[in-house]
Motif scaffolding. Sequence first.
Motif, PDB file in Angstrom:
ATOM      1  N   ALA A   1       8.862   5.341   4.763  1.00 25.09           N
ATOM      2  CA  ALA A   1       8.864   4.656   3.472  1.00 25.09           C
ATOM      3  C   ALA A   1       9.420   5.578   2.390  1.00 25.09           C
ATOM      4  CB  ALA A   1       7.451   4.195   3.124  1.00 25.09           C
ATOM      5  N   ALA A   2       9.032   6.853   2.428  1.00 23.44           N
ATOM      6  CA  ALA A   2       9.553   7.822   1.458  1.00 23.44           C
ATOM      7  C   ALA A   2      11.055   8.012   1.640  1.00 23.44           C
ATOM      8  CB  ALA A   2       8.822   9.155   1.607  1.00 23.44           C
ATOM      9  N   TYR A   3      11.529   7.972   2.890  1.00 25.45           N
ATOM     10  CA  TYR A   3      12.968   8.092   3.138  1.00 25.45           C
ATOM     11  C   TYR A   3      13.732   6.921   2.531  1.00 25.45           C
ATOM     12  CZ  TYR A   3      17.421   7.725   5.568  1.00 25.45           C
ATOM     13  OH  TYR A   3      18.754   7.579   5.852  1.00 25.45           O
ATOM     14  N   ASP A   4      13.234   5.702   2.719  1.00 21.46           N
ATOM     15  CA  ASP A   4      13.921   4.547   2.140  1.00 21.46           C
ATOM     16  C   ASP A   4      13.872   4.589   0.615  1.00 21.46           C
ATOM     17  OD1 ASP A   4      14.948   3.390   4.357  1.00 21.46           O
ATOM     18  OD2 ASP A   4      13.575   1.711   4.455  1.00 21.46           O
TER      19      ASP A   4
ATOM     20  N   GLU B   1       0.813  -1.216   0.000  1.00 22.59           N
ATOM     21  CA  GLU B   1       0.000   0.000   0.000  1.00 22.59           C
ATOM     22  C   GLU B   1       0.853   1.275   0.000  1.00 22.59           C
ATOM     23  OE1 GLU B   1      -2.471   0.405   3.383  1.00 22.59           O
ATOM     24  OE2 GLU B   1      -0.836   0.828   4.775  1.00 22.59           O
ATOM     25  N   HIS B   2       2.145   1.180   0.252  1.00 27.13           N
ATOM     26  CA  HIS B   2       2.998   2.367   0.133  1.00 27.13           C
ATOM     27  C   HIS B   2       3.162   2.779  -1.324  1.00 27.13           C
ATOM     28  CE1 HIS B   2       3.668   1.599   4.246  1.00 27.13           C
ATOM     29  NE2 HIS B   2       4.834   0.982   4.199  1.00 27.13           N
ATOM     30  N   SER B   3       2.896   1.856  -2.252  1.00 26.52           N
ATOM     31  CA  SER B   3       3.166   2.070  -3.676  1.00 26.52           C
ATOM     32  C   SER B   3       1.893   2.407  -4.450  1.00 26.52           C
ATOM     33  CB  SER B   3       3.802   0.803  -4.271  1.00 26.52           C
ATOM     34  OG  SER B   3       3.754   0.813  -5.682  1.00 26.52           O
TER      35      SER B   3
ATOM     36  N   ARG C   1       0.319  10.729  -4.108  1.00 29.24           N
ATOM     37  CA  ARG C   1       0.064   9.515  -4.872  1.00 29.24           C
ATOM     38  C   ARG C   1       1.147   8.485  -4.548  1.00 29.24           C
ATOM     39  NH1 ARG C   1      -4.634   8.589  -7.047  1.00 29.24           N
ATOM     40  NH2 ARG C   1      -3.695   7.534  -8.846  1.00 29.24           N
ATOM     41  N   GLY C   2       1.067   7.926  -3.357  1.00 24.75           N
ATOM     42  CA  GLY C   2       2.034   6.926  -2.940  1.00 24.75           C
ATOM     43  C   GLY C   2       3.306   7.552  -2.407  1.00 24.75           C
ATOM     44  N   PHE C   3       4.158   6.689  -1.833  1.00 27.95           N
ATOM     45  CA  PHE C   3       5.351   7.178  -1.148  1.00 27.95           C
ATOM     46  C   PHE C   3       6.620   6.462  -1.602  1.00 27.95           C
ATOM     47  CE2 PHE C   3       1.619   7.997   1.317  1.00 27.95           C
ATOM     48  CZ  PHE C   3       1.766   9.336   1.645  1.00 27.95           C
TER      49      PHE C   3
ATOM     50  N   VAL D   1      11.371  17.980   3.833  1.00 24.57           N
ATOM     51  CA  VAL D   1      11.218  17.725   2.401  1.00 24.57           C
ATOM     52  C   VAL D   1      10.468  16.441   2.090  1.00 24.57           C
ATOM     53  CG1 VAL D   1      13.282  19.052   1.830  1.00 24.57           C
ATOM     54  CG2 VAL D   1      13.491  16.595   2.285  1.00 24.57           C
ATOM     55  N   LEU D   2      10.371  15.517   3.041  1.00 19.16           N
ATOM     56  CA  LEU D   2       9.653  14.268   2.795  1.00 19.16           C
ATOM     57  C   LEU D   2       8.197  14.418   3.208  1.00 19.16           C
ATOM     58  CD1 LEU D   2      12.274  11.651   4.056  1.00 19.16           C
ATOM     59  CD2 LEU D   2      11.668  12.161   1.680  1.00 19.16           C
ATOM     60  N   PRO D   3       7.266  13.839   2.434  1.00 25.06           N
ATOM     61  CA  PRO D   3       5.843  13.973   2.775  1.00 25.06           C
ATOM     62  C   PRO D   3       5.511  13.276   4.091  1.00 25.06           C
ATOM     63  CG  PRO D   3       6.146  12.343   1.038  1.00 25.06           C
ATOM     64  CD  PRO D   3       7.478  13.020   1.228  1.00 25.06           C
ATOM     65  N   GLU D   4       4.695  13.920   4.891  1.00 21.90           N
ATOM     66  CA  GLU D   4       4.307  13.326   6.170  1.00 21.90           C
ATOM     67  C   GLU D   4       3.436  12.099   5.962  1.00 21.90           C
ATOM     68  OE1 GLU D   4       2.129  14.583  10.379  1.00 21.90           O
ATOM     69  OE2 GLU D   4       2.375  16.039   8.757  1.00 21.90           O
ATOM     70  N   GLY D   5       2.584  12.114   4.934  1.00 23.50           N
ATOM     71  CA  GLY D   5       1.758  10.958   4.622  1.00 23.50           C
ATOM     72  C   GLY D   5       0.530  10.834   5.493  1.00 23.50           C
ATOM     73  N   TYR D   6      -0.075   9.657   5.437  1.00 20.63           N
ATOM     74  CA  TYR D   6      -1.363   9.422   6.116  1.00 20.63           C
ATOM     75  C   TYR D   6      -1.247   8.450   7.288  1.00 20.63           C
ATOM     76  CZ  TYR D   6      -2.515  11.444   1.630  1.00 20.63           C
ATOM     77  OH  TYR D   6      -2.540  12.265   0.526  1.00 20.63           O
ATOM     78  N   THR D   7      -0.081   7.824   7.422  1.00 18.46           N
ATOM     79  CA  THR D   7       0.201   7.016   8.608  1.00 18.46           C
ATOM     80  C   THR D   7       1.597   7.386   9.089  1.00 18.46           C
ATOM     81  OG1 THR D   7       1.268   5.139   7.493  1.00 18.46           O
ATOM     82  CG2 THR D   7      -1.141   5.099   7.620  1.00 18.46           C
TER      83      THR D   7
END
Length: 637
Positions: free
Chosen positions: A468-471, A284-286, A300-302, A456-462
Amino acid sequence: MERRPHSALTMLVWRIALVYIVLFLCRAVFYLANAAAIGPLAWSELGQLAAGAWRFDTASVVYADGAFVLLSLVPFRFRERRWWRRIQFGYYLAANSLLVAALNLSDAVYFRYTQKRITADEVFFADNSNTASLLLKFTAENWAVTLCFVLITLLLAVGYRYRTPIRSRLHGAAFYAANTLVLGVAAGLCIAGARGGMTRMTRPITLSNAALYASDNARANLILSNPFCVLRTAGNGSIRYERYFAEEELARRFTPYHLPADTAAVDLSGRNVMIFIMESMSAEHSAYLMPEAYEGCEHRGFTPFLDSLMRDGYCFRRMYANGTRSIQAMPSVLGSMPSFKTPFVLLPQSLGESRQLPAILRDMGYSTAFFCGSERGSMGFGAYARSAGIERLFSREDYEAHHGGGDFDGYWGIWDEPFLQYAGEELERMPEPFFAALFTISAHHPFVVPEQYEPVLPEGYTRIHRGAAYDDLAFRRFFERYGDREWFRRTLFVFVADHVSSEKFAPETLSYPGNCRIIGFLYTPDGALRGSSDDTAQQLDIMPTVLGLTGCREPYFAFGRDVLNEPGRPVWSVGYEAGFRAVTNDRILRFDEREPSVTDRAGGGRTDDPDSLADRFKALIQQYYAHIERKSYVVPR
């Protein structure tokens, strides 16, 4: 003439040191009795074997003598009385002669029959009518080992120095305060000794950790000692399973033995292989794998970079984890071994004979390595990697020896971005072809990223989306730096998550099988392997598929399938969570060992016959436990 008094702490240190001496003597007897099976020991490996033996002996000493430490250090004056010293002596002699000397010397005889150390199974199932007569028979037949037991017991009794009086020079409040402090420190050391360390990364050691200090499983058994082996396996239960089918019928329904074809769908023989096992990389990260999860969302995904690799590589659009814990992922990915009721690496039988992916490739001429940014030996990853056939281990300590300690995340290890860069530096120095596996650690609780990336990385929804964006960014930087290297262009990259994240976003991921769906794909920089599959795939399929691509032609043992070359094998993902379960393209099967339940999946084509599916799953379960019982995970010669 009255003996000179000693302090309680001084005598305790001596008596515990004596137990270590006894463990050394028992190990020497064990080796002499089983030298043919273990093989000659080189001087160069003795240091590492001794370090491993010290760690397991410390756990055995804590298990056997933890109560003795308490009896010796109770902060009260009556510990100096003769009646209390008699209690101490009785406990010490009984515990160490039986739990330490008798068990370890029995191992010297027992190992030649079973190729494993005595564990809880043997102790708990020794209550038979003929047990006493068998013990007498074995005692007589192995008189030399029996004589060693008598001599070691005498050493414990004489070396204890029972007649040495105990006196403290402190009095009053100073006595109670100082001795309470000493008892507290001793308790902390005992806890650390039993766990194998005290850091937050330390997972309590198990039998499989012995492989971290040994070049093969036989030497790993030399490192182990009792009572650790018995008490550490007491909760694992015995290997008892249903025999659903006769041997001939069982092999027709499911077999873990693979006979590769002479030709492969895609030939990548001689290429390097790099497997990235990604912490908590749920599908679901993708947005590429689950675009429906992000309809109407700002982000739209991370994993945009990983998504681009999936489009240009060979993507398993429905890849599932075979377990829910990191400790289950390593044997699934590298050994095609599932974990059912107990994680495979926690079973004492996991040290049985095996030829897993790293070992097979090593014998095909590959150099092998495993990378993880946590402390050496933490979480059991390095120990399992060694048992799987990997020669070199790279950990936090190795990174910091080259780049200093400034990239420690404060919790688990080195941040993934710099550690990936370091892995590339080491890969450039490895002889080709090489096999390497790397376990990422940053996308994990407490869900933090380096400070410079927070804006700079999106905080996201969880809570995990930013991790996940960092990796994803860490992999992008790795590819940017090394993408023009020759070794890079000759490498088959495998990306697979260890399990889904604890943080869920899409409704589909709240229940099975969505809560096991992960990212998984293959990538070749030159585009030699492209496409995608909508069939169900699992972590167990990684090893057979890689062996097919790299030109392996020898028979091998695996519970998965080569997705590109073995169309006749079951297309499913199997696992255990409050019961056995499996998912196929169109059905979900649950099995409580009494009656299987098969249900349809929405949108499926209903191609699987429910009875046939259930029988094949029961055959897989029977094969799994049969080989656990045999302690053998190889194709018979």
